[in-house]
Design a protein around this motif. Sequence first.
Motif, PDB file in Angstrom:
ATOM      1  N   CYS A 149      23.269  64.645  33.254  1.00 49.14           N
ATOM      2  CA  CYS A 149      22.797  64.643  34.659  1.00 49.14           C
ATOM      3  C   CYS A 149      22.110  65.768  34.894  1.00 49.14           C
ATOM      4  CB  CYS A 149      24.205  64.455  35.459  1.00 49.14           C
ATOM      5  SG  CYS A 149      25.073  62.742  35.360  1.00 49.14           S
ATOM      6  N   LYS A 150      20.984  65.667  35.648  1.00 53.14           N
ATOM      7  CA  LYS A 150      20.180  66.877  35.892  1.00 53.14           C
ATOM      8  C   LYS A 150      20.261  66.903  37.474  1.00 53.14           C
ATOM      9  CE  LYS A 150      18.596  68.087  32.093  1.00 53.14           C
ATOM     10  NZ  LYS A 150      19.372  69.006  31.316  1.00 53.14           N
ATOM     11  N   GLU A 151      21.311  67.434  38.160  1.00 51.49           N
ATOM     12  CA  GLU A 151      21.423  67.327  39.490  1.00 51.49           C
ATOM     13  C   GLU A 151      20.581  68.149  40.399  1.00 51.49           C
ATOM     14  OE1 GLU A 151      25.489  67.366  40.797  1.00 51.49           O
ATOM     15  OE2 GLU A 151      26.046  66.495  38.820  1.00 51.49           O
ATOM     16  N   ASP A 152      19.638  68.935  39.596  1.00 48.75           N
ATOM     17  CA  ASP A 152      18.333  69.717  40.464  1.00 48.75           C
ATOM     18  C   ASP A 152      17.258  68.805  40.585  1.00 48.75           C
ATOM     19  OD1 ASP A 152      18.106  69.322  37.631  1.00 48.75           O
ATOM     20  OD2 ASP A 152      16.541  71.026  37.443  1.00 48.75           O
ATOM     21  N   PHE A 153      17.241  67.523  40.185  1.00 43.34           N
ATOM     22  CA  PHE A 153      16.333  66.299  40.454  1.00 43.34           C
ATOM     23  C   PHE A 153      17.156  65.383  41.108  1.00 43.34           C
ATOM     24  CE2 PHE A 153      14.102  68.085  36.928  1.00 43.34           C
ATOM     25  CZ  PHE A 153      13.007  67.990  37.041  1.00 43.34           C
ATOM     26  N   ILE A 154      17.103  65.404  42.591  1.00 44.94           N
ATOM     27  CA  ILE A 154      17.800  64.402  43.666  1.00 44.94           C
ATOM     28  C   ILE A 154      16.608  63.736  44.469  1.00 44.94           C
ATOM     29  CG2 ILE A 154      19.528  64.429  45.436  1.00 44.94           C
ATOM     30  CD1 ILE A 154      20.354  67.101  44.297  1.00 44.94           C
ATOM     31  N   ILE A 155      16.945  62.351  44.503  1.00 45.78           N
ATOM     32  CA  ILE A 155      16.124  61.512  45.560  1.00 45.78           C
ATOM     33  C   ILE A 155      16.743  61.817  46.790  1.00 45.78           C
ATOM     34  CG2 ILE A 155      15.739  59.133  46.036  1.00 45.78           C
ATOM     35  CD1 ILE A 155      16.290  58.263  43.199  1.00 45.78           C
ATOM     36  N   PRO A 156      15.751  62.276  47.717  1.00 44.34           N
ATOM     37  CA  PRO A 156      16.419  62.492  49.033  1.00 44.34           C
ATOM     38  C   PRO A 156      16.866  61.366  49.722  1.00 44.34           C
ATOM     39  CG  PRO A 156      14.131  62.726  48.910  1.00 44.34           C
ATOM     40  CD  PRO A 156      14.744  62.528  47.616  1.00 44.34           C
TER      41      PRO A 156
ATOM     42  N   ARG B 226      22.373  59.930  43.245  1.00 43.86           N
ATOM     43  CA  ARG B 226      21.066  60.143  43.591  1.00 43.86           C
ATOM     44  C   ARG B 226      20.238  61.202  42.478  1.00 43.86           C
ATOM     45  NH1 ARG B 226      20.795  57.250  48.251  1.00 43.86           N
ATOM     46  NH2 ARG B 226      18.587  58.171  48.735  1.00 43.86           N
ATOM     47  N   HIS B 227      20.868  61.367  41.678  1.00 53.29           N
ATOM     48  CA  HIS B 227      20.230  62.542  40.676  1.00 53.29           C
ATOM     49  C   HIS B 227      19.813  61.835  39.332  1.00 53.29           C
ATOM     50  CE1 HIS B 227      24.528  62.386  39.493  1.00 53.29           C
ATOM     51  NE2 HIS B 227      24.120  62.415  38.339  1.00 53.29           N
ATOM     52  N   LEU B 228      18.810  62.552  38.701  1.00 52.07           N
ATOM     53  CA  LEU B 228      18.189  62.036  37.414  1.00 52.07           C
ATOM     54  C   LEU B 228      19.156  62.146  36.176  1.00 52.07           C
ATOM     55  CD1 LEU B 228      15.592  61.446  35.908  1.00 52.07           C
ATOM     56  CD2 LEU B 228      15.514  64.076  35.410  1.00 52.07           C
ATOM     57  N   HIS B 229      19.438  61.062  35.469  1.00 47.93           N
ATOM     58  CA  HIS B 229      19.899  60.875  34.208  1.00 47.93           C
ATOM     59  C   HIS B 229      18.885  61.057  33.162  1.00 47.93           C
ATOM     60  CE1 HIS B 229      22.388  58.186  36.710  1.00 47.93           C
ATOM     61  NE2 HIS B 229      23.424  59.343  36.606  1.00 47.93           N
ATOM     62  N   PHE B 230      19.279  62.202  32.394  1.00 47.43           N
ATOM     63  CA  PHE B 230      18.084  62.400  31.303  1.00 47.43           C
ATOM     64  C   PHE B 230      18.913  62.399  30.022  1.00 47.43           C
ATOM     65  CE2 PHE B 230      16.104  65.897  28.745  1.00 47.43           C
ATOM     66  CZ  PHE B 230      14.438  65.637  29.095  1.00 47.43           C
ATOM     67  N   TYR B 231      17.947  61.856  29.089  1.00 48.58           N
ATOM     68  CA  TYR B 231      18.112  61.282  27.754  1.00 48.58           C
ATOM     69  C   TYR B 231      17.293  62.211  26.772  1.00 48.58           C
ATOM     70  CZ  TYR B 231      18.444  58.772  23.169  1.00 48.58           C
ATOM     71  OH  TYR B 231      18.731  58.760  21.772  1.00 48.58           O
ATOM     72  N   CYS B 232      18.027  63.077  25.756  1.00 44.09           N
ATOM     73  CA  CYS B 232      17.152  64.044  25.000  1.00 44.09           C
ATOM     74  C   CYS B 232      17.003  63.008  23.547  1.00 44.09           C
ATOM     75  CB  CYS B 232      17.764  65.098  24.805  1.00 44.09           C
ATOM     76  SG  CYS B 232      17.015  66.038  23.358  1.00 44.09           S
ATOM     77  N   LYS B 233      15.485  63.006  23.226  1.00 46.39           N
ATOM     78  CA  LYS B 233      15.287  61.954  22.144  1.00 46.39           C
ATOM     79  C   LYS B 233      15.602  62.813  20.879  1.00 46.39           C
ATOM     80  CE  LYS B 233      11.124  61.747  23.718  1.00 46.39           C
ATOM     81  NZ  LYS B 233       9.667  61.176  23.655  1.00 46.39           N
ATOM     82  N   MET B 234      15.799  64.055  20.975  1.00 47.60           N
ATOM     83  CA  MET B 234      16.229  64.908  19.622  1.00 47.60           C
ATOM     84  C   MET B 234      17.658  64.697  19.287  1.00 47.60           C
ATOM     85  SD  MET B 234      13.576  67.931  19.690  1.00 47.60           S
ATOM     86  CE  MET B 234      13.748  68.433  18.126  1.00 47.60           C
TER      87      MET B 234
END
Length: 140
Positions: A104-111, A90-98
């Motif tokens: 995984c960005k576990e500080d962004f969670i879908i409640p 339930r967390h954000l997956h973050f792709y860096c364009k650089m």
Amino acid sequence: MKKDTEKKLLDKKTTPTSMRILVFDFLEQQQTAMSLSEIEHHFYKADRVTIYRTLKTFEENGIVHSIQENNTTKYMLCHDGCDQETHKDRHLHFYCKMCKKTTCKEDFIIPKSERLEYRIDEIRFFAKGICENCMKESLQ
């Protein structure tokens, strides 16, 4: 380390074969999601189909979650108490364009809502941008 990995696999109802132990140990060391090709490159003498089957078994048993990135599937170990029934991813997956890495960005969670009258089996929460490491480097 091998005994620890065997226990982790057995806890997820997965037979600890040599390849499964090797792939699990490799993924456990990674900080970013890895594609089949990237994993295969690490195990250059291993059969691609065996690695693929290992990843699919891991996904079915709640050991890894897959992340769709453009036209590529990447894999990362689950850390959210996933199991055979459901991935609690339930967390954000973050792709860096650089740097072209997915984390995984576990500080962004879908409640999670306990009041739902329906069941959610899978959520894909994906963002693209510039990671903190690349941002620091671009400011220097």
